[in-house]
Write an enzyme that holds these catalytic residues in place. Structure first.
Site, PDB file in Angstrom:
ATOM      1  N   ARG A 144       0.899  -1.412   0.153  1.00  0.00           N
ATOM      2  CA  ARG A 144       0.113  -0.056  -0.149  1.00  0.00           C
ATOM      3  C   ARG A 144       0.857   1.226   0.142  1.00  0.00           C
ATOM      4  O   ARG A 144       1.787   1.404   0.787  1.00  0.00           O
ATOM      5  CB  ARG A 144      -1.032   0.058   1.201  1.00  0.00           C
ATOM      6  CG  ARG A 144      -2.233   1.091   1.256  1.00  0.00           C
ATOM      7  CD  ARG A 144      -2.820   1.084   2.547  1.00  0.00           C
ATOM      8  NE  ARG A 144      -2.054   1.851   3.347  1.00  0.00           N
ATOM      9  CZ  ARG A 144      -2.022   1.517   4.766  1.00  0.00           C
ATOM     10  NH1 ARG A 144      -2.389   0.474   5.032  1.00  0.00           N
ATOM     11  NH2 ARG A 144      -1.168   2.322   5.326  1.00  0.00           N
ATOM     12  N   GLU A 163       4.935   7.047   2.297  1.00  0.00           N
ATOM     13  CA  GLU A 163       6.104   5.808   2.216  1.00  0.00           C
ATOM     14  C   GLU A 163       5.203   4.625   1.608  1.00  0.00           C
ATOM     15  O   GLU A 163       4.075   4.870   1.203  1.00  0.00           O
ATOM     16  CB  GLU A 163       6.139   5.514   3.711  1.00  0.00           C
ATOM     17  CG  GLU A 163       4.587   4.897   4.453  1.00  0.00           C
ATOM     18  CD  GLU A 163       4.892   3.958   5.614  1.00  0.00           C
ATOM     19  OE1 GLU A 163       5.936   3.364   5.827  1.00  0.00           O
ATOM     20  OE2 GLU A 163       3.837   3.926   6.203  1.00  0.00           O
ATOM     21  N   ASN A 165       4.237   0.764   2.067  1.00  0.00           N
ATOM     22  CA  ASN A 165       4.058  -0.444   3.126  1.00  0.00           C
ATOM     23  C   ASN A 165       4.249  -1.729   2.223  1.00  0.00           C
ATOM     24  O   ASN A 165       3.167  -2.123   1.494  1.00  0.00           O
ATOM     25  CB  ASN A 165       2.814  -0.565   4.019  1.00  0.00           C
ATOM     26  CG  ASN A 165       2.801   0.796   4.685  1.00  0.00           C
ATOM     27  OD1 ASN A 165       3.350   1.168   5.684  1.00  0.00           O
ATOM     28  ND2 ASN A 165       1.887   1.820   4.133  1.00  0.00           N
ATOM     29  N   SER A 170      -2.329  -2.771   5.946  1.00  0.00           N
ATOM     30  CA  SER A 170      -3.590  -3.298   6.628  1.00  0.00           C
ATOM     31  C   SER A 170      -4.864  -2.455   6.094  1.00  0.00           C
ATOM     32  O   SER A 170      -4.604  -1.510   5.579  1.00  0.00           O
ATOM     33  CB  SER A 170      -3.728  -3.541   7.915  1.00  0.00           C
ATOM     34  OG  SER A 170      -3.235  -2.202   8.530  1.00  0.00           O
ATOM     35  N   LYS A 324      12.394   2.907   4.807  1.00  0.00           N
ATOM     36  CA  LYS A 324      12.501   4.301   4.699  1.00  0.00           C
ATOM     37  C   LYS A 324      13.826   4.897   4.138  1.00  0.00           C
ATOM     38  O   LYS A 324      13.934   5.372   3.310  1.00  0.00           O
ATOM     39  CB  LYS A 324      12.335   5.250   6.024  1.00  0.00           C
ATOM     40  CG  LYS A 324      10.774   5.279   6.058  1.00  0.00           C
ATOM     41  CD  LYS A 324      10.085   4.844   7.353  1.00  0.00           C
ATOM     42  CE  LYS A 324       8.911   5.068   7.404  1.00  0.00           C
ATOM     43  NZ  LYS A 324       7.991   3.778   8.026  1.00  0.00           N
ATOM     44  N   LYS A 383      12.797  10.485  10.728  1.00  0.00           N
ATOM     45  CA  LYS A 383      12.212   8.820  10.548  1.00  0.00           C
ATOM     46  C   LYS A 383      13.365   7.976  10.936  1.00  0.00           C
ATOM     47  O   LYS A 383      14.065   7.750  10.082  1.00  0.00           O
ATOM     48  CB  LYS A 383      11.479   8.774   9.098  1.00  0.00           C
ATOM     49  CG  LYS A 383      10.400   9.722   8.833  1.00  0.00           C
ATOM     50  CD  LYS A 383       9.724   9.166   7.583  1.00  0.00           C
ATOM     51  CE  LYS A 383       8.399   9.931   7.325  1.00  0.00           C
ATOM     52  NZ  LYS A 383       7.645   9.284   6.252  1.00  0.00           N
ATOM     53  N   GLU A 387       7.948   0.621  11.582  1.00  0.00           N
ATOM     54  CA  GLU A 387       6.671   0.734  10.808  1.00  0.00           C
ATOM     55  C   GLU A 387       5.667   0.721  11.927  1.00  0.00           C
ATOM     56  O   GLU A 387       6.011   0.526  13.165  1.00  0.00           O
ATOM     57  CB  GLU A 387       6.314  -0.514  10.065  1.00  0.00           C
ATOM     58  CG  GLU A 387       7.398  -0.605   8.865  1.00  0.00           C
ATOM     59  CD  GLU A 387       7.427   0.304   7.906  1.00  0.00           C
ATOM     60  OE1 GLU A 387       6.223   0.676   7.451  1.00  0.00           O
ATOM     61  OE2 GLU A 387       8.325   0.756   7.204  1.00  0.00           O
ATOM     62  N   GLY A 388       4.609   1.002  11.452  1.00  0.00           N
ATOM     63  CA  GLY A 388       3.147   1.074  12.601  1.00  0.00           C
ATOM     64  C   GLY A 388       2.980   2.338  13.212  1.00  0.00           C
ATOM     65  O   GLY A 388       2.130   2.112  14.091  1.00  0.00           O
ATOM     66  N   ARG A 469      -7.708   7.842   5.172  1.00  0.00           N
ATOM     67  CA  ARG A 469      -7.332   7.968   6.670  1.00  0.00           C
ATOM     68  C   ARG A 469      -7.363   9.333   7.030  1.00  0.00           C
ATOM     69  O   ARG A 469      -6.650  10.039   6.239  1.00  0.00           O
ATOM     70  CB  ARG A 469      -6.341   7.094   7.333  1.00  0.00           C
ATOM     71  CG  ARG A 469      -6.503   5.692   7.376  1.00  0.00           C
ATOM     72  CD  ARG A 469      -5.091   4.944   7.432  1.00  0.00           C
ATOM     73  NE  ARG A 469      -3.891   5.349   6.562  1.00  0.00           N
ATOM     74  CZ  ARG A 469      -2.716   4.962   6.960  1.00  0.00           C
ATOM     75  NH1 ARG A 469      -2.389   4.620   8.171  1.00  0.00           N
ATOM     76  NH2 ARG A 469      -1.756   5.632   6.116  1.00  0.00           N
TER      77      ARG A 469
HETATM   78  P1  ADP Z   1       4.956   4.247   9.630  1.00  0.00           P
HETATM   79  O1  ADP Z   1       5.602   3.419   9.038  1.00  0.00           O
HETATM   80  O2  ADP Z   1       5.132   4.430  11.008  1.00  0.00           O
HETATM   81  O3  ADP Z   1       3.441   4.227   9.376  1.00  0.00           O
HETATM   82  P2  ADP Z   1       4.977   6.981   8.222  1.00  0.00           P
HETATM   83  O4  ADP Z   1       6.147   7.197   7.267  1.00  0.00           O
HETATM   84  O5  ADP Z   1       3.834   6.323   7.223  1.00  0.00           O
HETATM   85  O6  ADP Z   1       5.511   5.849   9.163  1.00  0.00           O
HETATM   86  O7  ADP Z   1       4.680   8.142   9.133  1.00  0.00           O
HETATM   87  C1  ADP Z   1       3.557   7.862  10.230  1.00  0.00           C
HETATM   88  C2  ADP Z   1       2.678   9.098   9.995  1.00  0.00           C
HETATM   89  O8  ADP Z   1       3.461  10.232  10.167  1.00  0.00           O
HETATM   90  C3  ADP Z   1       2.034   9.368   8.530  1.00  0.00           C
HETATM   91  O9  ADP Z   1       0.810   8.400   8.467  1.00  0.00           O
HETATM   92  C4  ADP Z   1       1.682  10.724   8.358  1.00  0.00           C
HETATM   93  O10 ADP Z   1       0.563  10.992   9.178  1.00  0.00           O
HETATM   94  C5  ADP Z   1       3.040  11.319   9.115  1.00  0.00           C
HETATM   95  N1  ADP Z   1       4.133  11.524   8.376  1.00  0.00           N
HETATM   96  C6  ADP Z   1       5.022  10.775   7.940  1.00  0.00           C
HETATM   97  N2  ADP Z   1       5.813  11.452   6.931  1.00  0.00           N
HETATM   98  C7  ADP Z   1       5.275  12.747   7.140  1.00  0.00           C
HETATM   99  C8  ADP Z   1       5.789  13.621   6.075  1.00  0.00           C
HETATM  100  N3  ADP Z   1       6.764  13.752   5.274  1.00  0.00           N
HETATM  101  N4  ADP Z   1       4.991  15.143   6.399  1.00  0.00           N
HETATM  102  C9  ADP Z   1       3.729  15.025   7.046  1.00  0.00           C
HETATM  103  N5  ADP Z   1       3.565  14.002   7.731  1.00  0.00           N
HETATM  104  C10 ADP Z   1       4.196  12.768   7.736  1.00  0.00           C
HETATM  105 MG    MG Z   2       2.617   4.829   7.645  1.00  0.00          MG
END
Ligand code: ADP
Ligand code: MG
Length: 518
Positions: A144, A163, A165, A170, A324, A383, A387-388, A469
């Site tokens: 996803r 990102e 996944n 899920s 990442k 970052k 994940e999660g 979401r």
């Molecule tokens: P995870 O693998 O924990 O889901 P993500 O990269 O999806 O990591 O980051 C988690 C959440 O943080 C995302 O769902 C989003 O809401 C926020 N986020 C992540 N990267 C960004 C970004 N570059 N700008 C704004 N919000 C972000």
């Molecule tokens: Mg995420």
């Protein structure tokens, strides 16, 4: 042109909101938009074993409730939805190419694995399996790709990837059931035309088709699908949706924990995988993407699964392709071209979705990135390889972390990313046990992708649906499972030339504040 009321009028009528919320919640429960509760995450029924010989009931507690969701669908420009769908097959190809490029993975992750134990363990398994020779011949990706809608300086929105996944992506199951809820809400309001605009969505069916194809190509009529999951799983109904689709195709699924694999799994001399004496065609991971999900023994179990012929979804290389660090390295000039030679159009579509991504490896480039982030902390996200949800650092926390990490090799286990700033809008969030809240929100769009490869031949490559979401703007991080975001549906809107010129921000204000024509 028919005049329709924007959501904002609706959001102001508290009494009507309450009644709508009651209806929406009942419809969500009826449709199966469900989670187990945090008090009883291992069971969908009250554990009444202690009550066997007594007629006095124990204090009852809820075991299942609705998954949180928005009362209204959120506006999403059609063009961005289409763009996200159009680039999904490219992302499938890209992930698949990266997973097969062990030299790239090794080079990209070399600094990270020195400082990140979790990635290092995955990488070790990858190396061990390569050394022994890969027994698996059929490969299945269920991923996803997630995006936010960056609000540009001129007010227009653009699609930026957060990102991808590649393990345990899920909410495909629950997302198949939320359109009926939002159609219900709009129908109650006599907005029949608007209700009809809510897109149908069935990711769980598409994900199951991928699993079924991999199962079929494995080629053993009596073999099973092994779903690796935790015992405490609040999101069980999401997983069941996929199991149900498989069963409808006469493919049987068994749910087991890593511990069960340790105790009961074996490989024969052809490295066929057996669990409880039954052959396994496909291993589908809905666990194993976070460090705390592995004991030492579970790592052994993961290695055993990886060594087997069974189709792993994902295999360890594909999991690594979703880190990442890999995302950041792929954004370097020339990388996409190297991964997808002779496919300039795919490369252009992919690159258009990339936000700024920066390496924090030791050296000049990493130093410069840190300087930039410290000079303008609100424009960046730090970052780790996790994940999660809930792991990223923002603002003051990011500054403190960067100050601490500056001269430390540990910084290579992080990447820096440009922060995406969408235009906030208002919606009403519904959560079990909390009053309905009308708040400023932002959304994240995910597109589900499926591909199957047999040897070198790609036999399936498609997109199979979406997930929207939405979360209150006060939460920087986190998804639905982390208790931050809630399920939503895109309400597709067309931006006309005038509106595009006049800025999306104005349009979204119009849409939510005044009566406008859809
Ligand atoms: P995870 O693998 O924990 O889901 P993500 O990269 O999806 O990591 O980051 C988690 C959440 O943080 C995302 O769902 C989003 O809401 C926020 N986020 C992540 N990267 C960004 C970004 N570059 N700008 C704004 N919000 C972000
Ligand atoms: Mg995420």
């Amino acid at each position: 042109v028919r005049m329709a009321t924007g959501w904002e009028n609706l959001l102001q009528d508290e009494q009507q909101l309450e009644e709508l919320a009651r209806q929406a919640v009942d419809r969500a429960l009826a449709e199966g938009v469900l989670l187990r509760t945090s008090q009883e995450p291992s069971s969908s029924d009250e554990n009444n074993s202690s009550q066997v010989s007594t007629s006095i009931p124990l204090s009852p507690h809820q075991v299942v409730s609705y998954a949180p969701f928005t009362l209204f669908p959120s506006l999403v420009p059609c063009a961005l939805l289409e763009q996200a769908y159009a680039v999904q097959m490219d992302f499938n190809l890209l992930v698949d190419a990266v997973s097969q490029n062990s030299a790239f993975l090794e080079q990209t992750l070399s600094s990270t694995i020195k400082r990140d134990d979790f990635t290092a363990r995955l990488f070790d398994i990858h190396q061990q399996v390569l050394k022994e020779g890969i027994a698996q011949t059929v490969f299945l990706g269920l991923n996803r790709s997630d995006y936010m809608f960056q609000c540009n300086a001129d007010g227009s929105p653009s699609l930026k990837q957060i990102e991808i996944n590649t393990i345990s992506a899920s909410f495909g199951g629950l997302a198949s059931r939320t359109p009926a809820v939002h159609r219900h809400v709009l129908s109650v309001l006599n907005k029949t035309k608007e209700a009809a605009k809510i897109l149908s969505n069935n990711p769980s069916k598409g994900l199951a088709l991928g699993l079924a194809k991999a199962w079929e190509l494995y080629g053993s009529a009596n073999a099973l699908v092994l779903l690796i999951a935790q015992e405490k799983e609040r999101n069980i109904f999401d997983q069941r949706a996929i199991e149900n689709e498989l069963l409808a195709r006469n493919i049987h699924v068994i749910r087991r924990r890593f511990e069960d694999v340790s105790a009961k799994a074996s490989l024969d001399q052809d490295r066929r995988l057996f669990m409880d004496g039954q052959e396994i065609a496909v291993v589908y991971f809905r666990d194993g993407y976070m460090p705390n999900q592995y004991s030492l023994q579970d790592w052994e179990a993961r290695l055993q699964l990886e060594r087997s012929r069974a189709v792993k979804c994902p295999d360890v290389a594909t999991q690594l392709a979703g880190t990442k660090k890999v995302q950041q390295e792929l954004s370097r000039g020339g990388m996409l071209e190297a991964m997808l030679p002779g496919q300039p159009e795919a490369v252009a579509r992919l690159r258009a979705t990339f936000a700024g991504l920066y390496s924090l490896d030791m050296g000049k480039e990493g130093d410069q990135a840190i300087t930039k982030a410290l000079a303008a902390p609100s424009r960046f996200v730090l970052k780790p390889q996790r994940e999660g949800g809930g792991n990223n650092l923002y603002g003051e926390e990011m500054v403190q972390a960067l100050e601490r990490l500056k001269d430390n090799e540990e910084r290579a286990s992080y990447i820096l990313m440009e922060k995406i700033e969408p235009e906030p809008f208002r919606n009403c969030l519904l959560r079990p046990g909390s009053p309905a809240r009308v708040v400023q929100c932002i959304s994240e769009l995910g597109i589900f992708g499926v591909y199957v490869r047999q040897g070198k031949t790609l036999v399936m490559n498609k997109h199979v649906g979406h997930l929207l979401r939405t979360k209150a703007i006060e939460h920087a991080d986190g998804g639905v499972a982390a208790g931050v975001a809630v399920l939503d549906n895109p309400y597709p809107v067309v931006l006309t030339d005038v509106e595009t010129l006049g800025a999306f921000s104005q349009l979204s204000h119009l849409m939510t504040r005044k009566a406008v024509s859809f």
